[in-house]
Write an enzyme that holds these catalytic residues in place. Structure first.
Site, mmCIF file in Angstrom:
data_model
loop_
_atom_site.group_PDB
_atom_site.id
_atom_site.type_symbol
_atom_site.label_atom_id
_atom_site.label_comp_id
_atom_site.label_asym_id
_atom_site.label_seq_id
_atom_site.Cartn_x
_atom_site.Cartn_y
_atom_site.Cartn_z
ATOM 1 N N ARG A 172 0.839 -1.192 0.000
ATOM 2 C CA ARG A 172 0.000 0.000 0.000
ATOM 3 C C ARG A 172 0.884 1.256 0.000
ATOM 4 O O ARG A 172 1.956 1.265 0.629
ATOM 5 C CB ARG A 172 -0.848 -0.047 1.264
ATOM 6 C CG ARG A 172 -1.803 1.114 1.469
ATOM 7 C CD ARG A 172 -2.995 0.988 0.612
ATOM 8 N NE ARG A 172 -4.100 1.823 1.067
ATOM 9 C CZ ARG A 172 -5.110 2.153 0.269
ATOM 10 N NH1 ARG A 172 -5.165 1.719 -0.973
ATOM 11 N NH2 ARG A 172 -6.091 2.892 0.715
ATOM 12 N N THR A 217 -9.786 0.593 -9.280
ATOM 13 C CA THR A 217 -8.819 -0.306 -8.700
ATOM 14 C C THR A 217 -8.901 -1.483 -9.642
ATOM 15 O O THR A 217 -9.762 -1.525 -10.502
ATOM 16 C CB THR A 217 -9.293 -0.626 -7.267
ATOM 17 O OG1 THR A 217 -9.161 0.552 -6.481
ATOM 18 C CG2 THR A 217 -8.579 -1.769 -6.602
ATOM 19 N N THR A 276 -4.120 -0.662 -7.105
ATOM 20 C CA THR A 276 -4.901 0.553 -7.365
ATOM 21 C C THR A 276 -4.068 1.811 -7.516
ATOM 22 O O THR A 276 -2.944 1.894 -7.002
ATOM 23 C CB THR A 276 -5.906 0.766 -6.205
ATOM 24 O OG1 THR A 276 -6.784 1.829 -6.524
ATOM 25 C CG2 THR A 276 -5.209 1.081 -4.891
ATOM 26 N N ASP A 310 -7.715 8.351 0.573
ATOM 27 C CA ASP A 310 -8.234 7.263 1.413
ATOM 28 C C ASP A 310 -7.993 7.512 2.906
ATOM 29 O O ASP A 310 -8.484 6.764 3.748
ATOM 30 C CB ASP A 310 -7.632 5.916 0.992
ATOM 31 C CG ASP A 310 -8.489 5.213 -0.065
ATOM 32 O OD1 ASP A 310 -9.646 5.626 -0.252
ATOM 33 O OD2 ASP A 310 -8.004 4.266 -0.691
ATOM 34 N N SER A 341 -7.744 1.051 3.522
ATOM 35 C CA SER A 341 -8.232 0.597 2.222
ATOM 36 C C SER A 341 -9.456 -0.289 2.401
ATOM 37 O O SER A 341 -9.737 -0.772 3.501
ATOM 38 C CB SER A 341 -7.111 -0.208 1.548
ATOM 39 O OG SER A 341 -7.600 -0.884 0.418
ATOM 40 N N SER A 342 -10.174 -0.499 1.305
ATOM 41 C CA SER A 342 -11.274 -1.481 1.309
ATOM 42 C C SER A 342 -10.925 -2.686 0.455
ATOM 43 O O SER A 342 -11.761 -3.582 0.275
ATOM 44 C CB SER A 342 -12.545 -0.843 0.742
ATOM 45 O OG SER A 342 -12.943 0.237 1.519
ATOM 46 N N GLY A 359 -13.719 -1.130 -6.864
ATOM 47 C CA GLY A 359 -15.018 -0.571 -6.483
ATOM 48 C C GLY A 359 -15.013 0.223 -5.194
ATOM 49 O O GLY A 359 -16.063 0.432 -4.603
HETATM 50 N N1 GLY Z 1 -8.373 3.096 -3.109
HETATM 51 C C1 GLY Z 1 -9.431 2.232 -2.804
HETATM 52 C C2 GLY Z 1 -9.143 1.378 -1.626
HETATM 53 O O1 GLY Z 1 -7.998 1.128 -1.335
HETATM 54 O O2 GLY Z 1 -10.044 0.969 -0.957
#
Ligand code: GLY
Length: 577
Positions: free
Chosen positions: A113, A386, A404, A428, A457-458, A478
């Site tokens: 990340r 993403t 992403t 984020d 993040s998701s 998404g």
């Molecule tokens: N940038 C979308 C996520 O990491 O959730």
């Protein structure tokens, strides 16, 4: 090889249950698999497969495995090939997560990340009155987080790589040099963003030209960058010529990322979140992604309810799932952030005793009001673009990777000389606790900005075991809808007996606590069903053109073969042998 393109119109009744019969859903398109002649399955192969957002990337990954490479070699080639052919999200200046399961059953996760720069400050997106300047965290130089992708692929290579690195880079460099064909969906996306890319970069570039379906796009600068990285290794991106060009570029735009930031970046191996849902063992991404914990909470909250009997996308199923999502996203906003900076009660959040109390307020008669619901109390404890790909190799290794730039084309800042876009992952973070980010997600203190911190993040790359053997790899882009799309896809196969292809194509809905609205993909849910939900107090949104997620997945069939599920919502393609 191209994805199957024989499209037929069909109505699919998923369950014989009365409730779901009433509220049957419409699958508008269905692919016929020419190999099986079965209209409901995705690609079926014997040994190995890649499912990704682009046919070229899936093919390059599969070619690597045909040469004897493993899933991790294929991951490196696929990730880079997506950076070339899918610049809207594929990247070398973004970040991501990989969850893996080896042929011996060992599981793990890699966090690559992005991080906040050393000069980032908590209030960097607020004006002098303390108001959030939302554009600043999304567009241009201050939106950029320190990129992690190159560090990520080199960590993967160090731990698991088996073929020479040059062999993994070569087909991708050739692809960037010789070009790839623009698809219809891609042309429309590029043209949609042309104006904003031009504005942010104050001028023309490779991605501000007019593209139409069938054009060939060559990116010589990216080919050169990839060539230097293949020759000089990870250092090239973080300390070498590429690093210097990138920092000079950022300086020229008054950015804050320095060579020290790049030098300090490390990808980190983490323990994934592992939990059971009925007889499944689910392995998903741990913080700084909220994906694994939220997915575990939602599945455990719905586990006591007989959703199979209620029927797929029936009124009662949608109510139970929505209410579980509401509670999980409320916890997300309070408890979750970068585990290197905040203490997260991960075990407690997914424990049965904690979750038991969370559904107490729920009734089938009436929607819970999100305003009346906060995060749960734990004693003693105070970006939609993403891309995801799934890979299984013939040795028995499986991986799920989501990567992403955050928004489409990230910050829209394009480094001409290097041939890539820079992410806007800083959005984020909770720029101002309580203010929504681009996905409408409200964050708390746990996700406040701090130098070197990773933003929450998701992304939910997920692997599933059944009977102690690998069973499924899945994930999706998404933004905030990632978690709920992964959830529904796995339930579609496990609870509703869909094939992998049907499961990824089936219509989806989404709820995330705040805003207190349930979003439905357009034209896929009956008016009667939506009216019934409204009568129970649910706020419904079903706008034309709404698409939720773009899932790519692979599962093992009872006969041991692999079935791919490449989402029809995009150009996604399953290739294998
Ligand atoms: N940038 C979308 C996520 O990491 O959730």
């Amino acid at each position: 090889m191209r994805r199957f393109n024989i499209i037929i119109v069909a109505l699919l009744f998923i369950s014989c249950n009365e409730d779901s019969k009433q509220n049957h859903l419409v699958l508008k398109t269905e692919k016929t698999n020419p190999l099986t002649n079965n209209p409901t399955y995705g690609l079926i192969v014997d040994s190995a497969m890649v499912v990704s957002a682009r046919a070229e990337a899936s093919k390059i990954g599969v070619d690597i495995m045909k040469l004897g490479g493993n899933a991790f070699d294929a991951m490196i080639a696929t990730e880079l090939a997506l950076a070339v052919t899918y610049p809207v999200a594929g990247n070398i200046a973004g970040g991501g997560f990989m969850v893996y399961r080896t042929q011996n059953g060992a599981v793990g996760a890699l966090d690559y990340r992005e991080k906040a720069p050393l000069k980032a400050t908590r209030d960097m997106y607020l004006d002098k009155n303390g108001s959030f300047i939302s554009k600043k965290s999304k567009l241009g130089v201050l939106a950029v987080g320190v990129p992690g992708t190159v560090a990520g692929i080199f960590e993967v290579y160090k731990k698991f790589g088996s073929l020479p690195l040059e062999q993994l880079f070569k087909p991708v460099i050739d692809l960037a040099k010789n070009g790839y064909i623009i698809t219809k969906k891609q042309a429309s996306r590029l043209n949609q963003f042309q104006k904003i890319i031009k504005e942010v970069n104050s001028g023309e570039s490779l991605y501000t030209q007019n593209y139409k379906e069938g054009d060939t796009l060559k990116n010589k600068e990216l080919a050169n960058t990839l060539f230097r990285i293949s020759k000089n290794g990870r250092k090239e991106f973080y300390e070498g010529e590429t690093a210097n060009i990138m920092v000079d570029f950022l300086d020229s735009k008054n950015g804050i990322i320095t060579l020290d930031d790049l030098k300090a970046y490390e990808a980190i191996w983490r323990d994934p979140v592992v939990f059971n849902y009925k007889d499944l063992k689910i392995i998903s991404m741990s913080p700084p992604s909220s994906g694994g914990i939220c997915l575990a909470q939602i599945l455990k909250l719905i586990e006591p309810y007989p959703i199979k009997d209620y029927g797929h996308n029936s009124l009662k199923t949608i109510q139970v799932i929505t209410e579980a999502e509401r509670r999980a996203y409320a916890d997300r906003s309070f408890y979750l952030g970068d585990p290197d900076f905040v203490s997260i009660p991960s075990k407690k959040l997914i424990s049965t005793d904690y979750l038991k109390g969370r559904m107490e307020q729920f009734s089938f008669e009436k929607a819970t009001d999100s305003k009346s619901l906060s995060y749960g109390s734990i004693p003693g404890f105070e970006s939609s673009e993403t891309t995801h790909y799934s890979i299984v190799d013939s040795y028995g290794n499986s991986i799920a990777v989501t990567t992403t730039l955050n928004g489409a084309y990230g910050s829209k800042l394009y480094v001409d000389q290097l041939g890539f876009f820079l992410n806007n992952e800083m959005d984020d973070f909770s720029a101002k606790p309580g203010e929504p980010n681009m996905f409408g997600l409200i964050g708390g203190e746990a996700n406040a900005i701090a130098p070197q911190k990773r933003m929450l993040s998701s992304m939910t790359p997920t692997l599933i075991e059944k009977n102690n053997a690998f069973w499924m790899s899945l994930g999706t882009p998404g933004g905030s809808t990632i978690i709920t799309s992964v959830l529904q896809t796995l339930l579609n196969v496990y609870e509703y007996d869909m094939t992998m292809q049907q499961a990824v194509d089936a219509p989806r809905f989404h709820h995330q606590w705040l805003p207190d609205v349930v979003i439905f993909e357009s034209d896929s849910f009956s008016k009667q069903l939506l009216d019934s939900l409204k009568n129970k107090g649910y706020k419904i949104q079903s706008k034309t053109g709404t698409v939720i997620g773009k899932v790519d997945a692979i599962r093992i069939l009872p006969n041991g073969k692999l079935e791919g599920g490449a989402d029809q919502r995009g150009d996604d393609t399953a290739i294998g042998f």
